[in-house]
Enzyme design. Structure first.
Site, PDB file in Angstrom:
ATOM      1  N   ARG A 197       0.848  -1.207   0.000  1.00 44.46           N
ATOM      2  CA  ARG A 197       0.000   0.000   0.000  1.00 44.46           C
ATOM      3  C   ARG A 197       0.877   1.249   0.000  1.00 44.46           C
ATOM      4  O   ARG A 197       2.091   1.171   0.051  1.00 44.46           O
ATOM      5  CB  ARG A 197      -0.915   0.002   1.228  1.00 44.46           C
ATOM      6  CG  ARG A 197      -0.176  -0.134   2.547  1.00 44.46           C
ATOM      7  CD  ARG A 197      -1.124  -0.061   3.745  1.00 44.46           C
ATOM      8  NE  ARG A 197      -2.050  -1.174   3.747  1.00 44.46           N
ATOM      9  CZ  ARG A 197      -1.794  -2.362   4.314  1.00 44.46           C
ATOM     10  NH1 ARG A 197      -0.616  -2.558   4.908  1.00 44.46           N
ATOM     11  NH2 ARG A 197      -2.682  -3.313   4.292  1.00 44.46           N
ATOM     12  N   LYS A 210      10.156   8.790  19.248  1.00 41.47           N
ATOM     13  CA  LYS A 210      10.294   9.257  20.630  1.00 41.47           C
ATOM     14  C   LYS A 210      11.571  10.084  20.684  1.00 41.47           C
ATOM     15  O   LYS A 210      12.495   9.861  19.896  1.00 41.47           O
ATOM     16  CB  LYS A 210      10.440   8.090  21.618  1.00 41.47           C
ATOM     17  CG  LYS A 210       9.193   7.236  21.819  1.00 41.47           C
ATOM     18  CD  LYS A 210       8.205   7.889  22.765  1.00 41.47           C
ATOM     19  CE  LYS A 210       7.049   6.934  23.074  1.00 41.47           C
ATOM     20  NZ  LYS A 210       6.049   7.578  23.959  1.00 41.47           N
ATOM     21  N   TYR A 218      14.945   7.082  13.137  1.00 41.85           N
ATOM     22  CA  TYR A 218      14.518   7.151  11.737  1.00 41.85           C
ATOM     23  C   TYR A 218      15.511   7.970  10.907  1.00 41.85           C
ATOM     24  O   TYR A 218      15.931   7.562   9.817  1.00 41.85           O
ATOM     25  CB  TYR A 218      13.128   7.779  11.672  1.00 41.85           C
ATOM     26  CG  TYR A 218      12.513   7.834  10.290  1.00 41.85           C
ATOM     27  CD1 TYR A 218      11.970   6.693   9.704  1.00 41.85           C
ATOM     28  CD2 TYR A 218      12.464   9.029   9.586  1.00 41.85           C
ATOM     29  CE1 TYR A 218      11.392   6.738   8.450  1.00 41.85           C
ATOM     30  CE2 TYR A 218      11.889   9.094   8.320  1.00 41.85           C
ATOM     31  CZ  TYR A 218      11.362   7.944   7.765  1.00 41.85           C
ATOM     32  OH  TYR A 218      10.799   8.013   6.517  1.00 41.85           O
TER      33      TYR A 218
END
Length: 484
Positions: free
Chosen positions: A256, A332, A390
């Site tokens: 997706r 976080k 990330y």
């Protein structure tokens, strides 16, 4: 996701409100559609002293079938165009509201040897920019600064970056501006890149600098010719309408979102797509692949056995294109982030790419002349609070691209990355409204991109005509102010 502000200010009533209140009015971008002409309108040509690329540029103009007009700075263009049998004329500024607005501006700055020779740049863009229509294109051509024979030429060619990026921020109205540095000997390899930057496929790519190297690969007619280690040439023909025909492409995270968009665009250009996603996404993955006549592989790329599983599944036929799209976030601040949250993001977003590529390259499953494209992020360039894991992983993707490119060059394999900015996805739809609106508006196009914008950029990097592009990172961000 629906951009309510963009839709409102582009409605008849909303446009009047925006004008009366002085509100910004983002342009509805023209994106590629199969039922509309890819190229159209006039192309205005300008040049500095002793331009080196006009002959190859004339080939391109003839190939895409547009009409050119020559600015006075490009004195060589008229006779050259006539020799190529091109429709051409002299540039004349479009009047306000004129239907004959220019669709693209191209300036050949390759012959500028020092900073004192830059006046033609000012003259060309001063005269032409106001004639450029909505969603127009600006392309500046130069030489790679680091390959220039003198410090003065290096200086002048590096200065083109400031010009191009500033033009992208000044032009507005959905206009993009990009710089292409073409190495000596790579003049015949720039067509795929110029087609991309001049077309609606690059709607959300602006302010970028791309280098095209020669590296022993060259294009003849509609084929890429790769010179092997013993000097033999093997032609691989392609059709500009279906450039990926007879090629096999692997896309991870294909069930997706951006991954599905990548699979769709690659398939539309002729590739057989093998989509990979985690077993819990099997149903969505199979549905996406079924629509494309593709192949679904439900593997967890982070599992230790995944490289062997993927290699075994691909071994019979091999692959030509590998797109590393799969990724996760676990946001976080680092003081609150657990060790497992850190490691899982690094492992899936970065380490899995290394392991899979190592397996495919060692077994020869990724064929010579192949393409690897990783999905990085603006976060990997600029960083982002709450995303140390990330951003680290996405910066690592850039490091892979830069470090692997010279190692893969002898096999004719290219490796590049795209770095998306704010893209309208399910993930960004969950962001707080203020952050979402800031992400949308903080770029030269004043709106978010779409998954198809990332997909079209990847398809260009996977194109057989992009053999001279490797080790590079292309931002798909509408020229974001973040990390600029």
């Amino acid at each position: 996701m629906n951009d309510s502000y963009l839709n409102f200010v582009n409605s008849p009533f909303g446009a009047r409100v925006a004008r009366s209140l002085g509100l910004p009015k983002p342009e509805v971008l023209r994106r590629y559609r199969a039922d509309e002409p890819e190229f159209g309108g006039l192309v205005a040509i300008g040049a500095g002293r002793e331009p080196h690329l006009l002959d190859s540029l004339a080939d391109l103009v003839a190939s895409i079938g547009v009409t050119s007009v020559a600015h006075e700075s490009a004195g060589l263009w008229m006779p050259l165009a006539h020799r190529h049998g091109l429709l051409t004329g002299r540039f004349e500024p479009a009047e306000s509201g004129s239907a004959a607005r220019v669709g693209a501006l191209i300036f050949d700055a390759s012959g500028i040897d020092e900073s004192s020779q830059m006046e033609p740049l000012h003259a060309f863009f001063h005269d032409t920019l106001r004639s450029l229509g909505k969603c127009g294109r600006i392309v500046v051509l130069g030489r790679p600064p680091e390959a220039c024979p003198s410090p003065r030429k290096w200086t002048a060619q590096r200065a083109l970056e400031g010009l191009t990026r500033s033009l992208g921020k000044e032009a507005r109205r959905g206009i993009t501006a990009n710089l292409v540095h073409v190495a000596e000997g790579a003049e015949r390899e720039m067509e795929a890149t110029l087609r991309f930057f001049l077309s609606p496929r690059s709607a959300y790519v602006s302010g970028q600098v791309v280098r095209i190297a020669a590296d022993g690969l060259h294009r003849l007619a509609n084929s890429v010719v790769v010179t092997d280690a013993i000097g033999n040439d093997a032609a691989s023909p392609f059709d500009w309408n279906q450039p990926l025909a007879n090629r096999r492409a692997v896309v991870t995270g294909a069930a997706r979102g951006i991954g599905a968009a990548i699979a769709n665009v690659l398939a539309a250009q002729g590739a057989h797509v093998i989509g990979i996603d985690i077993p819990p996404a099997r149903d969505a993955l199979e549905a996406t692949m079924r629509q494309l006549n593709g192949t679904a592989l439900a593997f967890d790329i982070a599992a230790p056995e995944a490289p062997a599983q993927i290699s075994a599944a691909l071994d019979d036929h091999g692959v030509d294109i590998v797109v590393h799209n799969a990724g996760i976030t676990k946001d976080k601040t680092i003081a609150k982030m657990t060790g497992s949250a850190w490691q899982s993001v690094i492992d899936i977003n970065l380490c899995a790419q290394e392991r899979i590529d190592d397996a495919l390259l060692a077994a020869g499953i990724l064929r010579d002349g192949g393409r690897i494209v990783g999905v990085s992020s603006i976060s990997g360039i600029a960083g982002n609070p709450g995303q140390t894991n990330y951003a680290t992983s996405k910066a690592g993707v850039i490091g892979r691209v830069q470090s692997m490119a010279p190692l893969l060059r002898p096999r004719g394999i290219t490796i590049n990355a795209v770095a998306p900015g704010f893209i309208e996805t399910q993930m960004t739809a969950k962001m707080p409204l203020a952050l979402r609106e800031a992400g949308r508006r903080m770029n030269s196009l004043a709106q978010g991109g779409l998954p198809v914008d990332v997909a079209q950029t990847i398809a260009w990097l996977a194109h057989p005509g992009s053999a001279g592009i490797s080790g590079q990172v292309v931002r798909v961000c509408g020229q974001s102010l973040i990390g600029a």
